[in-house]
Design an enzyme around this catalytic site. Structure first.
Site, PDB file in Angstrom:
ATOM      1  N   ARG A   1       0.833  -1.214   0.000  1.00  0.00           N
ATOM      2  CA  ARG A   1       0.000   0.000   0.000  1.00  0.00           C
ATOM      3  C   ARG A   1       0.870   1.268   0.000  1.00  0.00           C
ATOM      4  O   ARG A   1       0.435   2.328  -0.420  1.00  0.00           O
ATOM      5  CB  ARG A   1      -0.904   0.023   1.228  1.00  0.00           C
ATOM      6  CG  ARG A   1      -1.893  -1.143   1.294  1.00  0.00           C
ATOM      7  CD  ARG A   1      -2.761  -1.050   2.530  1.00  0.00           C
ATOM      8  NE  ARG A   1      -3.633  -2.221   2.658  1.00  0.00           N
ATOM      9  CZ  ARG A   1      -4.721  -2.231   3.432  1.00  0.00           C
ATOM     10  NH1 ARG A   1      -5.054  -1.158   4.131  1.00  0.00           N
ATOM     11  NH2 ARG A   1      -5.480  -3.311   3.518  1.00  0.00           N
TER      12      ARG A   1
ATOM     13  N   GLU B   1     -11.005  -1.429  -5.223  1.00  0.00           N
ATOM     14  CA  GLU B   1     -11.467  -0.474  -4.213  1.00  0.00           C
ATOM     15  C   GLU B   1     -10.517   0.717  -4.138  1.00  0.00           C
ATOM     16  O   GLU B   1      -9.321   0.586  -4.407  1.00  0.00           O
ATOM     17  CB  GLU B   1     -11.515  -1.157  -2.836  1.00  0.00           C
ATOM     18  CG  GLU B   1     -12.118  -0.284  -1.745  1.00  0.00           C
ATOM     19  CD  GLU B   1     -11.951  -0.849  -0.331  1.00  0.00           C
ATOM     20  OE1 GLU B   1     -10.957  -1.546  -0.064  1.00  0.00           O
ATOM     21  OE2 GLU B   1     -12.831  -0.574   0.508  1.00  0.00           O
TER      22      GLU B   1
HETATM   23  C1  FWK Z   1     -10.267  -1.505   6.778  1.00  0.00           C
HETATM   24  C2  FWK Z   1      -9.861  -2.083   8.106  1.00  0.00           C
HETATM   25  C3  FWK Z   1     -10.385  -3.500   8.281  1.00  0.00           C
HETATM   26  O1  FWK Z   1      -9.654  -4.420   7.467  1.00  0.00           O
HETATM   27  C4  FWK Z   1      -9.476  -5.614   8.195  1.00  0.00           C
HETATM   28  N1  FWK Z   1      -8.323  -6.323   7.640  1.00  0.00           N
HETATM   29  C5  FWK Z   1      -7.145  -5.767   7.296  1.00  0.00           C
HETATM   30  N2  FWK Z   1      -6.317  -6.724   6.820  1.00  0.00           N
HETATM   31  C6  FWK Z   1      -6.996  -7.898   6.855  1.00  0.00           C
HETATM   32  C7  FWK Z   1      -6.698  -9.237   6.478  1.00  0.00           C
HETATM   33  N3  FWK Z   1      -5.498  -9.549   5.976  1.00  0.00           N
HETATM   34  N4  FWK Z   1      -7.632 -10.197   6.651  1.00  0.00           N
HETATM   35  C8  FWK Z   1      -8.853  -9.870   7.153  1.00  0.00           C
HETATM   36  N5  FWK Z   1      -9.213  -8.622   7.528  1.00  0.00           N
HETATM   37  C9  FWK Z   1      -8.284  -7.651   7.374  1.00  0.00           C
HETATM   38  C10 FWK Z   1      -9.266  -5.130   9.630  1.00  0.00           C
HETATM   39  O2  FWK Z   1      -9.544  -6.149  10.520  1.00  0.00           O
HETATM   40  C11 FWK Z   1     -10.286  -4.015   9.702  1.00  0.00           C
HETATM   41  O3  FWK Z   1     -11.533  -4.566  10.047  1.00  0.00           O
END
Ligand code: FWK
Length: 481
Positions: free
Chosen positions: A100, A171
């Site tokens: 990112r 996105e």
């Molecule tokens: C926008 C933020 C959201 O993205 C989720 N998130 C970020 N990376 C991952 C990931 N690698 N697997 C599952 N959920 C994820 C995080 O828990 C939060 O709810």
């Protein structure tokens, strides 16, 4: 840097493209015509925009998780599990934090560390490093459409590789992946970089390949008034449409008051279509996505399921086209695939029980009117500031504090507007800063907060904002004294 909402010329696009594809060795794998041919061979069940359109027509709510791990094989296992055991209608590929930030060297290290240790040492999938063929292995292993989800201010190379790799949805946006995600990245730069991403989607679209685009709705996910997140979503939709995007999902993060959240989703679709039509974009399919609770989560998994169920109710009752699902591990970090699948099954259960119901609540129509009028005050002011150009208008709106995202890290965000909850937990504007709401709207917001002040026997003040931010960790919505 001059900024304008005008479709990029082929020369301009190709000149930028030549540079973008050199940013990492895998850029050399991208061959536009070959990628278009690859997409043409994709079966219909793998095309994001088709599945969204079908859901919109049937007024059903699709479920989609977030998910991403470092290595290809494990990522395919994870997504297959979420598809088969979680019942995901749509799948993500959540991109890791290094990618990112365009830090591909460190992402490369993360890959080798993950191979060495046998577990994912990245918090997402490093798609640029895995390259076009790595991405295609994912797409070819699954039966449902896959979207690239991230938070990348400069997402041009990631788009090139993701689209070529067979992802059919992407996105992000020049505002929504800057202001909440970066501290000091010029808005002019990210709007321009995302015009490139949208132009690339437009090039695929003109070749008959539909790429769905989804501005990031929740922004900071902390007490963001619907009118603020709607204004950003509408502006990013207009910017994308100008570059040739034809399929857009606008998003909103659940805020907590049921009537306000249902009103927010309904007005988001209506307002986005209204502004697209007003400015001549009549062939764009608009869908909506509700993000389940973006605030702090309880550690206790049973309580976490309560929060997930609540977000699922809002998604079902608001008839959102899609809901982004949280997991019972939200408070801990990256979820296990089992926990992620549990979040999906919990959500599907609530949606299937509520899917045939609609919410007709006292106050719903008023809430829709308030959100619509507040949003129009902001978006119309942006057009005025840009003398009719919404790209220029957006930049000037942030400079003037006309768009002001609460708790955003960006130094280009004014940070003057103060939100607070009213006595029912709906988000209102305590101090508008330079957000140009009409007197009637300012008075409405003030009265709603006054009602809470009277109930709590205290003056409306900044303390309420602080209490509302901390309320979540206490399992509350309104930060009572
Ligand atoms: C926008 C933020 C959201 O993205 C989720 N998130 C970020 N990376 C991952 C990931 N690698 N697997 C599952 N959920 C994820 C995080 O828990 C939060 O709810």
């Amino acid at each position: 840097m001059e900024i304008q909402n005008k479709r990029m010329s082929d020369d301009e696009f190709n000149a930028i493209r030549a540079q973008v594809l050199t940013q990492w060795p895998t850029g050399k794998e991208v061959d536009l015509q070959e990628s278009i041919d690859f997409h043409k061979k994709l079966p219909k069940n793998k095309i994001f925009s088709l599945k969204l359109k079908e859901a919109k027509d049937k007024r059903i709510t699709l479920v989609q998780p977030r998910a991403g791990v470092a290595l290809i094989k494990e990522h395919i296992e994870l997504l297959t599990y979420l598809q088969d055991k979680g019942g995901a209608d749509l799948l993500p590929t959540t991109i890791d934090s290094y990618t990112r930030q365009n830090r591909y060297e460190e992402a490369e290290n993360g890959i080798s560390e993950s191979i060495k240790s046998g577990k994912s040492m990245l918090n997402g999938f490093p798609a640029v490093n895995h390259g076009v063929n790595g991405c295609r292995q994912i797409i070819e292993s699954l039966n449902v459409p896959v979207q690239m989800r991230h938070g990348t201010p400069d997402a041009r190379l990631l788009a090139e590789i993701g689209f070529a790799g067979g992802f059919t949805s992407y996105e992000g946006g020049g505002i929504s992946y800057n202001i909440p995600y970066a501290k000091s990245v010029l808005l002019e730069k990210t709007i321009l970089d995302w015009q490139y991403c949208d132009r690339l989607a437009g090039v695929y679209e003109e070749a008959g390949i539909s790429i769905n685009r989804e501005p990031f709705g929740p922004l900071t996910g902390t007490l963001v008034p619907p009118c603020i997140s709607h204004a950003v979503a509408i502006i990013e939709s207009l910017l994308a449409a100008e570059q040739g995007v034809k399929n857009i999902t606008v998003g909103y993060g659940q805020c907590g008051n049921l009537v306000q959240d249902v009103a927010a989703i309904g007005t988001l679709e209506e307002l986005t279509e209204e502004y697209l039509h007003k400015y001549g974009y009549n062939d764009v399919v608009v869908t909506t996505v509700l993000h389940q609770w973006m605030g702090g989560f309880p550690q206790d998994e049973a309580k976490a399921f309560g929060v997930i169920s609540w977000g699922s109710s809002v998604a079902a009752l608001s008839k959102a086209t899609k809901v982004i699902v949280k997991t019972p591990h939200e408070a801990m970090g990256v979820p296990t695939m089992e926990a992620n699948a549990q979040g999906l099954r919990c959500t599907k259960q609530v949606i299937s029980m509520l899917g045939d119901q609609t919410l007709t609540a006292a106050g719903l129509e008023q809430e829709k009117r308030i959100i619509s009028e507040e949003t129009r005050c902001i978006v119309d002011k942006c057009f005025e500031l840009g003398s009719g150009d919404i790209a220029l208008g957006a930049v000037r709106a942030f400079q003037a504090g006309v768009i002001d995202v609460p708790f955003a890290p960006s130094r280009y965000n004014a940070g003057k507007m103060l939100p607070a909850r009213d006595n029912n937990g709906a988000i209102r504007i305590l101090n508008a800063g330079a957000v140009p709401l009409s007197k009637e709207l300012l008075d409405f917001n003030k009265d709603m907060i006054e009602e809470r002040a009277k109930f709590e026997k205290r003056k409306a003040s900044f303390q309420m904002v602080i209490d509302d931010v901390y309320a979540i960790s206490k399992g509350r919505l309104v930060g009572r004294p």
